[in-house]
Write a protein that holds these residues in place. Structure first.
Motif, PDB file in Angstrom:
ATOM      1  N   LEU A 129     -29.286   9.548   1.460  1.00  0.00           N
ATOM      2  CA  LEU A 129     -28.784  10.143   2.489  1.00  0.00           C
ATOM      3  C   LEU A 129     -27.300  10.094   2.918  1.00  0.00           C
ATOM      4  N   ILE A 130     -27.027   8.672   2.890  1.00  0.00           N
ATOM      5  CA  ILE A 130     -25.641   8.469   3.116  1.00  0.00           C
ATOM      6  C   ILE A 130     -24.651   9.025   1.895  1.00  0.00           C
ATOM      7  N   ASP A 131     -25.432   8.868   0.794  1.00  0.00           N
ATOM      8  CA  ASP A 131     -24.363   9.305  -0.264  1.00  0.00           C
ATOM      9  C   ASP A 131     -24.482  10.924  -0.627  1.00  0.00           C
ATOM     10  N   SER A 132     -25.482  11.457  -0.043  1.00  0.00           N
ATOM     11  CA  SER A 132     -25.531  12.861  -0.182  1.00  0.00           C
ATOM     12  C   SER A 132     -24.297  13.792   0.066  1.00  0.00           C
ATOM     13  N   GLU A 133     -24.201  14.649  -0.985  1.00  0.00           N
ATOM     14  CA  GLU A 133     -23.058  15.645  -0.897  1.00  0.00           C
ATOM     15  C   GLU A 133     -23.464  17.232  -0.744  1.00  0.00           C
ATOM     16  N   THR A 134     -24.573  17.480  -1.074  1.00  0.00           N
ATOM     17  CA  THR A 134     -25.002  18.827  -0.947  1.00  0.00           C
ATOM     18  C   THR A 134     -26.565  19.069  -0.038  1.00  0.00           C
ATOM     19  N   GLU A 135     -26.569  19.891   0.143  1.00  0.00           N
ATOM     20  CA  GLU A 135     -27.897  20.379   1.070  1.00  0.00           C
ATOM     21  C   GLU A 135     -29.148  20.066   0.396  1.00  0.00           C
ATOM     22  N   LEU A 136     -29.310  20.196  -0.838  1.00  0.00           N
ATOM     23  CA  LEU A 136     -30.577  19.874  -1.597  1.00  0.00           C
ATOM     24  C   LEU A 136     -30.535  18.279  -1.660  1.00  0.00           C
ATOM     25  N   GLN A 137     -29.759  17.668  -1.971  1.00  0.00           N
ATOM     26  CA  GLN A 137     -29.559  16.220  -1.951  1.00  0.00           C
ATOM     27  C   GLN A 137     -30.126  15.615  -0.486  1.00  0.00           C
ATOM     28  N   ARG A 138     -29.534  16.167   0.540  1.00  0.00           N
ATOM     29  CA  ARG A 138     -29.837  15.883   1.821  1.00  0.00           C
ATOM     30  C   ARG A 138     -31.315  16.059   2.284  1.00  0.00           C
ATOM     31  N   ARG A 139     -31.913  17.074   1.782  1.00  0.00           N
ATOM     32  CA  ARG A 139     -33.270  17.451   1.807  1.00  0.00           C
ATOM     33  C   ARG A 139     -34.229  16.531   1.162  1.00  0.00           C
ATOM     34  N   GLN A 140     -33.804  16.172  -0.177  1.00  0.00           N
ATOM     35  CA  GLN A 140     -34.494  15.263  -0.823  1.00  0.00           C
ATOM     36  C   GLN A 140     -34.554  13.903  -0.120  1.00  0.00           C
ATOM     37  N   ALA A 141     -33.539  13.420  -0.011  1.00  0.00           N
ATOM     38  CA  ALA A 141     -33.269  12.122   0.931  1.00  0.00           C
ATOM     39  C   ALA A 141     -34.194  12.226   2.231  1.00  0.00           C
ATOM     40  N   GLN A 142     -34.047  13.126   3.027  1.00  0.00           N
ATOM     41  CA  GLN A 142     -34.849  13.511   4.173  1.00  0.00           C
ATOM     42  C   GLN A 142     -36.379  13.302   4.058  1.00  0.00           C
ATOM     43  N   HIS A 143     -36.791  14.085   2.858  1.00  0.00           N
ATOM     44  CA  HIS A 143     -38.175  14.082   2.673  1.00  0.00           C
ATOM     45  C   HIS A 143     -38.788  12.920   2.272  1.00  0.00           C
ATOM     46  N   VAL A 144     -38.113  11.845   1.701  1.00  0.00           N
ATOM     47  CA  VAL A 144     -38.718  10.563   1.436  1.00  0.00           C
ATOM     48  C   VAL A 144     -38.459   9.907   2.618  1.00  0.00           C
ATOM     49  N   MET A 145     -37.246   9.826   3.255  1.00  0.00           N
ATOM     50  CA  MET A 145     -37.048   8.868   4.559  1.00  0.00           C
ATOM     51  C   MET A 145     -37.875   9.215   5.598  1.00  0.00           C
ATOM     52  N   GLY A 146     -38.558  10.502   5.636  1.00  0.00           N
ATOM     53  CA  GLY A 146     -39.729  10.864   6.526  1.00  0.00           C
ATOM     54  C   GLY A 146     -40.941  10.415   6.512  1.00  0.00           C
ATOM     55  N   GLY A 147     -40.919   9.543   5.387  1.00  0.00           N
ATOM     56  CA  GLY A 147     -42.305   8.998   5.083  1.00  0.00           C
ATOM     57  C   GLY A 147     -43.308   9.575   4.318  1.00  0.00           C
ATOM     58  N   ALA A 148     -42.802  10.578   3.468  1.00  0.00           N
ATOM     59  CA  ALA A 148     -43.655  11.391   2.570  1.00  0.00           C
ATOM     60  C   ALA A 148     -44.035  10.431   1.178  1.00  0.00           C
ATOM     61  N   LEU A 149     -43.222   9.758   0.697  1.00  0.00           N
ATOM     62  CA  LEU A 149     -43.813   8.654  -0.210  1.00  0.00           C
ATOM     63  C   LEU A 149     -44.611   7.739   0.160  1.00  0.00           C
ATOM     64  N   GLU A 150     -44.460   7.235   1.325  1.00  0.00           N
ATOM     65  CA  GLU A 150     -45.431   6.121   2.081  1.00  0.00           C
ATOM     66  C   GLU A 150     -46.838   6.870   2.236  1.00  0.00           C
ATOM     67  N   SER A 151     -46.927   8.189   2.935  1.00  0.00           N
ATOM     68  CA  SER A 151     -47.823   8.889   3.105  1.00  0.00           C
ATOM     69  C   SER A 151     -48.710   8.812   1.728  1.00  0.00           C
ATOM     70  N   ALA A 152     -48.216   9.395   1.015  1.00  0.00           N
ATOM     71  CA  ALA A 152     -48.804   9.515  -0.512  1.00  0.00           C
ATOM     72  C   ALA A 152     -49.390   8.400  -1.023  1.00  0.00           C
ATOM     73  N   ALA A 153     -48.626   7.272  -1.107  1.00  0.00           N
ATOM     74  CA  ALA A 153     -48.890   6.159  -1.593  1.00  0.00           C
ATOM     75  C   ALA A 153     -50.216   5.659  -0.744  1.00  0.00           C
ATOM     76  N   LEU A 154     -50.248   5.679   0.506  1.00  0.00           N
ATOM     77  CA  LEU A 154     -51.097   5.216   1.271  1.00  0.00           C
ATOM     78  C   LEU A 154     -52.557   6.067   0.970  1.00  0.00           C
ATOM     79  N   ARG A 155     -52.369   7.062   0.644  1.00  0.00           N
ATOM     80  CA  ARG A 155     -53.372   8.212   0.312  1.00  0.00           C
ATOM     81  C   ARG A 155     -54.073   7.868  -1.034  1.00  0.00           C
ATOM     82  N   TRP A 156     -53.191   7.391  -1.903  1.00  0.00           N
ATOM     83  CA  TRP A 156     -53.633   6.990  -3.326  1.00  0.00           C
ATOM     84  C   TRP A 156     -54.375   5.686  -3.237  1.00  0.00           C
ATOM     85  N   ARG A 157     -53.725   4.733  -2.233  1.00  0.00           N
ATOM     86  CA  ARG A 157     -54.413   3.432  -2.392  1.00  0.00           C
ATOM     87  C   ARG A 157     -55.551   3.665  -1.739  1.00  0.00           C
ATOM     88  N   SER A 158     -55.836   4.360  -0.813  1.00  0.00           N
ATOM     89  CA  SER A 158     -57.080   4.488   0.046  1.00  0.00           C
ATOM     90  C   SER A 158     -58.220   5.187  -0.932  1.00  0.00           C
TER      91      SER A 158
END
Length: 424
Positions: A129-158
């Motif tokens: 997010l700090i390194d993002s230069e464009t809107e799509l880079q910002r969205r991608q970083a915010q998507h993961v920073m918002g916990g999307a990866l953690e939620s998916a990993a917890l769902r898979w692990r469950s």
């Protein structure tokens, strides 16, 4: 643990400068500078003084108690006038206090990780997010920073834990008749997780390109208008142009934002046969960079394109203001906006959507889990499979733990945090 401090805003003259202090001595440092400690989370105007009582500055002070701050520790932020002299004076005052020291790069964020205020994927996304230069880079970083990866990993692990429990029942009752065959249910659980993991792994390449940016090579014969086009897109002279063939000999790069996509345009040497050793080297470099580019744009002012131009390349007539044919003109601007939109559309088609695996570490952990699930599914079909299935499910769970940064990542932390700026 030491108390750390650093300027959290960019160095240099500015309207406001923020100095952040975190650690067990943060509240004492605040009292020494301001005379008292403000109420929690309440912006308070205070006068900061030196040891002799002289005024350093007058600014806003905010106190965040341990457990309710970014780092999880006591944190005090001083919002000061953005004078280099003021920042230096306050930093010198903090450095002279016992138990305080300047922060290392990324040390505030590392303490947030250590104190369970952030997960490792969130830390990695913050760096993006700090390194993002464009809107799509910002969205991608915010998507993961918002916990999307953690939620998916917890769902898979469950799902894997549920599958493992079903297999464990079979093992526990190995000497008895189990009333229900759990294999179909186990298979469904493992297949569902494996399908999700494969989708993330398959999309990693495009997501990685979004993080690092795309390359578009502009090619053509000498004097086809490549450098002029690059200058027109950049709206400044970045490439030397002349009527002398072979003027461009090296690859000239310009970074642009095409509707949220980070794109590097490559102006290359004119393609032709030549006896000039330096120009020939430039042409070979042009061809090499073009082969690795995500998209190639061939220009021609006479409508004749080189044989190496393929069906996936963009072929355009240049200098349309001179020959009257439909195409692009760096002089009048005709067709340039349409070209940029076409480039963007072609690059967007390479994106599978915003993915969760934004680092190679993520992909490797997912690939490891997928491998174990393949082996578990194969073992279900074999005789005496239950212990082997349970073993592979356990290893897949461990791979997901690695994905979340819970095991075997200590050696990665120094590398990750070295990319952060001081004060973050």
């Amino acid at each position: 643990m030491d108390t750390i401090f650093a300027q959290a805003t960019a160095p240099g003259r500015a309207g406001v400068a923020v100095i952040r202090v975190s650690g067990p001595e943060a509240t004492r440092a605040c009292r020494d500078l301001c005379g008292d400690l403000p109420q929690s989370h309440l912006a308070s105007l205070r006068t900061l003084r030196d040891v002799d009582g002289s005024v350093l500055d007058r600014g806003v002070v905010v106190y965040f108690p341990a457990g309710r701050s970014f780092t999880g520790e006591d944190v005090v932020e001083f919002q000061l006038h953005g004078s280099i002299a003021v920042v230096n004076a306050v930093n010198a005052r903090l450095a002279a206090m016992e138990g305080t020291r300047p922060a290392l790069p990324g040390e505030f964020t590392r303490r947030a990780l250590d104190n369970d205020r952030m997960t490792l994927p969130e830390v990695e996304a913050l760096a993006d997010l700090i390194d993002s230069e464009t809107e799509l880079q910002r969205r991608q970083a915010q998507h993961v920073m918002g916990g999307a990866l953690e939620s998916a990993a917890l769902r898979w692990r469950s799902a894997l834990v549920e599958a493992g429990a079903l297999v464990a029942v079979t093992i526990d009752f190995a000497d008895e008749e189990v009333p229900v065959d759990v294999s179909p249910q186990v298979r469904d659980l493992l297949t569902g997780v494996l399908r999700d993991l494969k989708a993330e792994i398959d999309g990693f390449g495009a997501v990685e390109r979004l993080r690092g940016g795309y390359e578009v090579a502009i090619l053509g014969a000498p004097n086809a208008g490549k450098s002029s086009l690059l200058n027109a897109i950049a709206r400044r002279q970045v490439a030397l142009t002349s009527e002398i063939a072979g003027t461009t000999r090296d690859v000239i790069e310009v970074r642009v934002d095409l509707g949220g996509l980070p794109v590097t345009l490559l102006d290359t040497a004119g393609l032709r046969e030549t006896e000039d050793r330096i120009e020939r080297a430039g042409i070979e470099l042009a061809r090499a960079r073009a082969r690795s580019a995500d998209l190639r744009v061939f220009l021609s002012d006479d409508g004749i394109f080189p044989s190496e131009a393929g069906e996936d390349d963009l072929l355009l007539r240049s200098k349309s203001d001179l020959h009257g044919a439909r195409g692009i003109s760096a002089t009048t601007g005709e067709g340039i906006e349409e070209l940029l939109e076409t480039i963007r559309a072609r690059l967007v088609s390479l994106l599978p959507g915003v993915g969760l695996a934004i680092r190679e570490r993520h992909r490797d952990a997912m690939a490891g889990a997928a491998t174990e699930l393949h082996m578990a599914l194969n073992a279900i079909d074999s005789a005496d499979h239950t212990e082997l299935v349970s073993h592979h499910i356990s290893l897949a769970c461990r791979a997901l733990d690695e994905l979340m940064g819970r095991v075997d990542v200590e050696d990665l932390l120094d590398t990750i945090f070295s990319s952060f700026c001081i004060g973050k």
